[in-house]
Structures are given as C-alpha cells and as structure tokens.
Design an enzyme around this catalytic site. Structure first.
Site, PDB file in Angstrom:
ATOM      1  N   ASP A 181      44.867  59.360  38.848  1.00 12.33           N
ATOM      2  CA  ASP A 181      46.296  59.572  38.658  1.00 12.33           C
ATOM      3  C   ASP A 181      46.508  60.051  37.224  1.00 12.33           C
ATOM      4  OD1 ASP A 181      49.059  59.437  38.317  1.00 12.33           O
ATOM      5  OD2 ASP A 181      49.266  57.593  39.486  1.00 12.33           O
ATOM      6  N   ILE A 182      46.923  61.307  37.074  1.00 13.28           N
ATOM      7  CA  ILE A 182      47.020  61.875  35.729  1.00 13.28           C
ATOM      8  C   ILE A 182      48.154  61.273  34.901  1.00 13.28           C
ATOM      9  CG2 ILE A 182      45.927  64.057  36.345  1.00 13.28           C
ATOM     10  CD1 ILE A 182      48.734  65.326  36.430  1.00 13.28           C
ATOM     11  N   LYS A 222      61.272  71.266  35.714  1.00 10.72           N
ATOM     12  CA  LYS A 222      60.613  72.567  35.731  1.00 10.72           C
ATOM     13  C   LYS A 222      61.166  73.472  34.620  1.00 10.72           C
ATOM     14  CE  LYS A 222      57.707  71.823  39.035  1.00 10.72           C
ATOM     15  NZ  LYS A 222      56.255  71.751  38.734  1.00 10.72           N
ATOM     16  N   ASN A 242      49.074  72.015  37.699  1.00  7.73           N
ATOM     17  CA  ASN A 242      49.737  72.266  38.973  1.00  7.73           C
ATOM     18  C   ASN A 242      50.378  71.023  39.575  1.00  7.73           C
ATOM     19  OD1 ASN A 242      50.138  73.563  41.771  1.00  7.73           O
ATOM     20  ND2 ASN A 242      48.690  71.896  42.192  1.00  7.73           N
ATOM     21  N   TYR A 253      64.837  67.493  39.422  1.00  3.59           N
ATOM     22  CA  TYR A 253      63.596  68.242  39.648  1.00  3.59           C
ATOM     23  C   TYR A 253      63.653  69.579  38.915  1.00  3.59           C
ATOM     24  CZ  TYR A 253      60.355  71.402  41.976  1.00  3.59           C
ATOM     25  OH  TYR A 253      59.389  72.350  42.228  1.00  3.59           O
TER      26      TYR A 253
END
Length: 254
Positions: free
Chosen positions: A64-65, A159, A91, A155
């Site tokens: 889990d990054i 981004k 990604n 969200y």
C-alpha cells in the site's frame, strides 16, 4: 512488440503504481514489451501476479503506497533488482462520488492521501536516481483535473492538484535533466468505479452517459492511455516537460 511501440526503453527501469489492473496493468505490460524492466506495485497480490504473467520483464511488489516508508521501499526494491531507475509512473489513484451535501472528511483525506500525497512521496524517493539517469516522472491525472465534475468535486480537486504538481516539478527539475509530464485520461474501461463502491447498474448508466458525450463515440481502453504514457516517457522526448496531455476522445472540447 508492434512497429508502433517505442523501442527506446531497452534495459531501462520503470516503476508503475496501480499495476494490478486497468491503465496500470496496460502500462506495465507495454513498458515490458518495449524492453524495460518494470516493477509493478499495487495492493492486490493476486492481481499483480496476473500482470506479471504477461511478460518476463515484470516484477511485482504488493504494498500500500500510502503507508509510512512505502515510497522508499518501492524505490529500494527496484534498485536492488536492477541498479537504476529511469521512469516513475504515478498511476495508482481512487475516486469517489460525493456531492457537497454528502461531504465526508475521511473520504476527502483518503482521496488526497492516495492521489496527491503518495505520488509526492514516490517522486521524492525516486528523485536522486532519476537525476542520475536523466529520467522522467509521468503522473496519471484525469480530464476532470482541468474541468468541473459535479458530484465529484473532491476527486477532481486531487487531480487538479496533481496537474499543478506536474507543472511545478517540471519547472523545478528541468535544470537537473528530469522531465515531469502528466497524462489525463477521460472515461476509460477500468475497475476504478467498482472499487469506489458503485453498483454495476450505476456504472453501466454512467458509462452510457459518458459514451454519448464523447465525440469519438466510445470509452477509452487502458491500452489507449498506456500508449501515450510510453510516448511521453520516451527517453528521446528530451524537450517535452511540464505538459498535461489529455486522452479522452475529445470530451474536454464539449
């Protein structure tokens, strides 16, 4: 490897997060087919195994990054295997359907942790090695990183933040020979909506709505996006940095 696939990745080393499915899997496979050694990272071990079976140049690391120390562990794993690092593809990400009236603090925190903080820490850990290789970072944004998304504002905000990180890092790192760009996919056939908890009926309805708005008349495929990630990461593209390339069938034009 097809004649249209870049072949300048031979013996280069790449890290791809979210490699267990969708755009991450397609990118991992495409880089491997182009000659790179690729470390595919993700939380789902079985999904990563399926990705790795596609090519002998793929190794995987289930993790889990978002966890403390994860970024250093990822970079250390790639260096231990291959001794260098040339490309980081940020990604992995998550989405949430959350109108303002339903705003939840924990959802906001989770969105920013995976979509903004984790890529930042990975870029930080990778930077010394990307300096050595004159490498590049490719961040995966979204059409909604630069256009509004009713019902998904937070969200979209993550981004938008990732796109601004892309531009700012590009300007900061250009004198050191490190390039930073982003690919912004439009609606793409992946499992991200299911992972966000939407029912299949809701997903189908959303895809139908999006398909009707896209000028090319179809949703994107993960391979559509992966092809452009390879092109913008291509070592021969030494003069492109700080760009956000939208791959959405013309959706942002309408």
């Amino acid at each position: 490897m097809s004649s249209s696939t870049p072949s300048h990745f031979t013996d280069r080393v790449a890290i791809v997060t979210g490699a267990g499915s969708g755009i991450g899997r397609a990118t991992t496979i495409a880089l491997a087919e182009a000659g790179a050694h690729v470390l595919g990272v993700g939380r789902r071990e079985q999904a990563l195994r399926e990705t790795a079976r596609a090519h002998r140049n793929i190794a995987t690391l289930p993790l889990d990054i978002r966890e403390e120390g994860a970024a250093k562990a990822v970079v250390a794993d790639a260096l231990e295997r291959w001794g260098r690092l040339d490309v980081l593809v940020n990604n992995a990400g998550t989405t949430a359907v959350m109108p303002l009236a339903e705003t939840d603090r924990s959802v906001i925190a989770d969105l920013f942790e995976l979509n903004v903080t984790a890529p930042s820490m990975l870029a930080h850990a990778a930077l010394p090695h990307l300096r050595d290789s004159s490498g590049s970072i490719v961040n995966v944004s979204s059409t909604y990183g630069h256009r509004p998304l009713p019902g998904g504002a937070h969200y979209a905000a993550t981004k938008g933040a990732l796109e601004q990180l892309t531009r700012s890092w590009a300007l900061e790192l250009a004198p050191e020979g490190v390039r930073v760009n982003a690919i912004a996919p439009g609606p793409t056939k992946t499992d991200v909506l299911a992972a966000a908890g939407l029912s299949q009926d809701a997903i189908d309805a959303m895809h139908d709505y999006e398909r009707d708005r896209i000028p090319t008349g179809r949703l994107g495929a993960p391979e559509d996006v992966a092809a452009w990630i390879l092109r913008i990461a291509d070592p021969l593209g030494r003069h492109i940095t700080g760009q956000v390339l939208t791959v959405d069938g013309g959706l942002e034009l309408v």
